[in-house]
Design a protein around this motif. Structure first.
Motif, short mmCIF file in Angstrom:
data_model
loop_
_atom_site.label_atom_id
_atom_site.label_comp_id
_atom_site.label_asym_id
_atom_site.label_seq_id
_atom_site.Cartn_x
_atom_site.Cartn_y
_atom_site.Cartn_z
N HIS A 1 -3.27 -4.98 -5.35
CA HIS A 1 -2.40 -3.87 -5.77
C HIS A 1 -1.39 -4.44 -6.77
O HIS A 1 -0.23 -4.71 -6.43
N TYR A 2 -1.84 -4.56 -7.99
CA TYR A 2 -1.10 -5.28 -9.03
C TYR A 2 0.31 -4.73 -9.26
O TYR A 2 1.31 -5.46 -9.20
N ASP A 3 0.41 -3.45 -9.53
CA ASP A 3 1.71 -2.86 -9.88
C ASP A 3 2.70 -2.99 -8.72
O ASP A 3 3.88 -3.33 -8.91
N GLU A 4 2.22 -2.70 -7.50
CA GLU A 4 3.09 -2.78 -6.33
C GLU A 4 3.57 -4.21 -6.08
O GLU A 4 4.74 -4.44 -5.73
N PHE A 5 2.68 -5.16 -6.31
CA PHE A 5 3.03 -6.56 -6.10
C PHE A 5 4.18 -6.97 -7.03
O PHE A 5 5.14 -7.61 -6.60
N TRP A 6 4.09 -6.59 -8.30
CA TRP A 6 5.12 -7.01 -9.24
C TRP A 6 6.43 -6.24 -9.07
O TRP A 6 7.50 -6.72 -9.47
N ILE A 7 6.38 -5.07 -8.46
CA ILE A 7 7.63 -4.39 -8.09
C ILE A 7 8.38 -5.23 -7.07
O ILE A 7 9.59 -5.43 -7.16
N VAL A 8 7.63 -5.75 -6.08
CA VAL A 8 8.24 -6.62 -5.05
C VAL A 8 8.77 -7.89 -5.69
O VAL A 8 9.93 -8.29 -5.47
N GLU B 1 10.98 -0.51 -3.18
CA GLU B 1 12.29 -1.18 -3.24
C GLU B 1 13.16 -0.80 -2.05
O GLU B 1 13.95 -1.62 -1.57
N GLU B 2 13.02 0.42 -1.58
CA GLU B 2 13.76 0.85 -0.39
C GLU B 2 13.33 0.04 0.83
O GLU B 2 14.17 -0.38 1.64
N TYR B 3 12.03 -0.19 0.95
CA TYR B 3 11.52 -0.95 2.09
C TYR B 3 11.97 -2.40 2.08
O TYR B 3 12.30 -2.97 3.12
N ILE B 4 11.96 -3.03 0.91
CA ILE B 4 12.24 -4.48 0.87
C ILE B 4 13.72 -4.80 0.67
O ILE B 4 14.11 -5.97 0.75
N THR C 1 0.82 -1.22 0.00
CA THR C 1 0.00 0.00 0.00
C THR C 1 0.85 1.26 0.00
O THR C 1 0.33 2.37 0.10
N SER C 2 2.17 1.10 -0.10
CA SER C 2 3.07 2.25 -0.08
C SER C 2 3.20 2.88 -1.47
O SER C 2 2.78 2.30 -2.48
N GLU C 3 3.79 4.07 -1.52
CA GLU C 3 4.07 4.70 -2.80
C GLU C 3 5.09 3.85 -3.56
O GLU C 3 6.01 3.29 -2.97
N LYS C 4 4.93 3.77 -4.85
CA LYS C 4 5.75 2.86 -5.65
C LYS C 4 7.24 3.14 -5.54
O LYS C 4 8.06 2.22 -5.55
N ASP D 1 18.68 -8.24 0.76
CA ASP D 1 20.09 -8.36 1.17
C ASP D 1 20.29 -9.53 2.14
O ASP D 1 21.34 -10.18 2.13
N ASN D 2 19.32 -9.77 2.99
CA ASN D 2 19.44 -10.82 4.01
C ASN D 2 18.67 -12.09 3.64
O ASN D 2 18.27 -12.86 4.52
#
Length: 620
Positions: free
Chosen positions: A453-460, A421-424, A414-417, A429-430
């Motif tokens: 949240h289709y776009d956000e999911f595929w970013i992850v 990547e910063e969050y995950i 639910t975060s801004e796109k 890394d781990n």
């Protein structure tokens, strides 16, 4: 599958019958093909069983209430002691079975019915308030008498409260104790404007009373439906509607979060997350900071009290004594939290807090936050928790892990796109080949299935791609790496059997699977996952799937030698059968397509597939 089949049997017709009903039915009726001798033998067997139970009930004057109840049950099952009356009702025949019982037993039955009726008097109110609290509209609207009349709700609620004070019967309390908590919580939350001042005050006091139970009851033990859940979750509404009580309610919420009962602290977190951030961001933020400040001190004090009591050989201690000592020592800090005179910069050594505290604080944070303090907090805890929670450390409570993964998935998706990547990144890394890594992917799928949240999911998903590729190239195929690959490739074990599509798997995602086939095809779990997906939520990718499977087989000779995952051949058989059925004409005219199909069929034939052999003969 066994569990699912067992559940299906619950809908069978015979499940509607009780033992009592069956016993009576066998004495009264027979099937068309039953012989008279069989019916007679069956009746005698049942009567012998009933008579054996009668023998155990000797002197009626010595009967206990349970004995009398059992006599009533036996009478209702014994056709020999039953008066049967037949009457016409409209176009049907109504048969009444009236057990013949003595006056004393009849009196006992009537008294028991009256007591039972009294216990269940408020069952409709209970159901309405529970359904209303859970927002189950289709159910609570069945009770229009309460939906349209808050005065009736208040009248019956007050009657229950009076009865609970005056009635020492534990059974009455068991049935009705939690009702005032639910009704008052629902009235404050959903019908506040319809209440008069007196009723608003009454409901406020009831809510506070139930919400305070874990803090003031000497021997409190959480029990489901003890009234704490709705009362605690609704506390933010009291801050909204009773501003003069704000400091008191905030202190109550904070102490509830500090409470060692995980259920109780979860209710407080849910109340803050669901309501307080919306009603008063500043108040919610001060509780968030206050929790991080005081949870270590509260835990330290609990440990001190435990050690002091151990020296005195006292091994049980009251939470109330800790709360009183805690309030006395940290009253000023608590007051600052109440007045919002506290800021994030006062927090020191956040990286030294235990994982439970960090997880709980993270759970309190609102989704879609843009607050700088929240960003700072996340930047500190994600690198810490990603190291701790992804290494299969069984000393860490599984429930807390699962709760964190669920919150993380909701928070990220639910975060801004541009923040995702910063969050995950710390979790990339781990990365570890662990069960917990598999659970993390599983939780992302679960949440995405709910919120879409289709776009956000595929970013992850794309961010983890290279890490998964690396995992497939390790010398050894670890058990958990198989689970990770299956979940990552969306071969999730919890799709419904009939699911043939998914809102977050679209035609454009064929590029993802094409890259998977190219980069990870050597791993047996890849072939399993792709073949399974093509039979379930990836059915829209039927046409492209043949080239993925063919490429995997042609470019990875190791698959001929290694043991494939269970059901891999089964899924390929089902897929290739469907593909041939849909593309029979294309197979005949296109050598390329025919060769791809033959490559797949030859592969499964070498693995012993009879279906593959028959399909190959069909197209040659």
């Amino acid at each position: 599958m066994v569990f699912r089949d067992a559940l299906k049997t619950c809908g069978d017709n015979h499940r509607n019958n009780s033992l009592e009903h069956l016993a009576l039915n066998y004495q009264l009726f027979k099937a068309e093909d039953d012989e008279e001798l069989v019916v007679s033998e069956r009746q005698n067997i049942i009567w012998n069983i009933i008579d054996e139970h009668y023998k155990q009930l000797t002197d009626e004057s010595l009967d206990t209430p349970d004995d009398k109840t059992w006599r009533l049950y036996l009478a209702r099952m014994d056709r020999r002691k039953m008066k049967i009356e037949v009457e016409n009702k409209e176009d049907k025949i109504l048969i009444n079975f009236n057990p013949e019982i003595n006056s004393e037993l009849r009196s006992f039955s009537e008294e028991s019915s009256q007591i039972s009726s009294e216990l269940m008097k408020f069952s409709s109110l209970k159901l309405w308030s529970h359904y209303r609290y859970k927002y189950e509209e289709d159910k609570y609207k069945q009770y229009q008498q309460y939906e349209n009349d808050t005065k009736l709700v208040m009248k019956e609620t007050k009657e229950i409260v009076r009865s609970l004070k005056n009635n020492a019967d534990s059974t009455y309390s068991l049935f009705n104790y939690s009702i005032p908590a639910y009704t008052c919580s629902v009235l404050i939350r959903d019908f506040y404007d319809l209440l008069n001042l007196k009723d608003k005050e009454y409901c406020k006091n009831v809510i506070i009373k139930y919400a305070s139970k874990p803090l003031i009851n000497e021997k409190y033990n959480y029990q489901i439906d003890d009234g704490t859940e709705p009362s605690i979750v609704v506390l933010p509404y009291l801050i909204r509607y009773f501003p003069n009580k704000k400091d008191e309610i905030k202190s109550l919420l904070l102490l509830l979060i500090l409470n060692p009962w995980s259920n109780i602290s979860t209710f407080a977190e849910r109340g803050i997350l669901n309501s307080l951030w919306e009603f008063s961001f500043t108040d919610a933020h001060s509780i968030f900071i206050g929790y991080l400040l005081l949870q270590p001190q509260y835990d330290k004090m609990r440990q001190e009290v435990r050690e002091e009591n151990n020296l005195k050989r006292i091994y049980n201690f009251s939470e109330i004594s800790i709360i009183k000592r805690f309030i006395k020592k940290y009253g000023n800090e608590s007051g600052n939290i109440g007045t919002n005179a506290i800021n994030f910069n006062e927090l020191k050594d956040l990286d030294k807090l235990d994982s439970r505290t960090l997880i709980t604080a993270f759970e309190i944070l609102p989704l879609k936050t843009k607050n700088d303090d929240h960003y700072k907090f996340i930047s500190i805890i994600f690198p810490i928790l990603s190291k701790i929670l992804l290494k299969d450390d069984y000393d860490i409570d599984y429930i807390y892990k699962n709760r964190f993964f669920n919150k993380l998935a909701n928070f990220v998706l639910t975060s801004e796109k541009d923040k995702i990547e910063e969050y995950i990144k710390p979790f990339i890394d781990n990365y570890t080949d662990s069960r917990d890594m598999s659970l993390l992917f599983q939780e992302f799928i679960t949440v995405e299935d709910q919120i879409n949240h289709y776009d956000e999911f595929w970013i992850v998903w794309n961010a983890f791609f290279n890490r998964i590729v690396e995992a497939t190239k390790r010398d050894r195929f670890y058990h958990h790496s198989k689970e990770i690959i299956r979940n990552y490739l969306l071969a999730w074990p919890y799709w419904k059997e009939e699911a043939k599509e998914w809102h977050s798997l679209k035609n454009r995602d064929k590029i993802f699977y094409m890259n998977v086939a190219s980069e990870m095809g050597h791993h047996p779990s890849t072939l399993f996952s792709i073949s399974k997906i093509l039979n379930s939520i990836g059915s829209i990718l039927l046409e492209e799937g043949i080239s993925w499977i063919c490429n995997i087989i042609e470019n990875n000779n190791n698959l001929q030698k290694v043991e494939l995952e269970v059901n891999t051949i089964y899924y390929i058989e089902n897929y290739i059968r469907k593909y041939i059925s849909v593309n029979r004409k294309n197979i005949k005219v296109s050598i390329g397509i025919k060769n791809q199909v033959l490559t797949v069929l030859n592969f499964i034939i070498e693995k012993g597939s009879v279906t593959g052999y028959l399909l190959r003969e069909d197209i040659l």
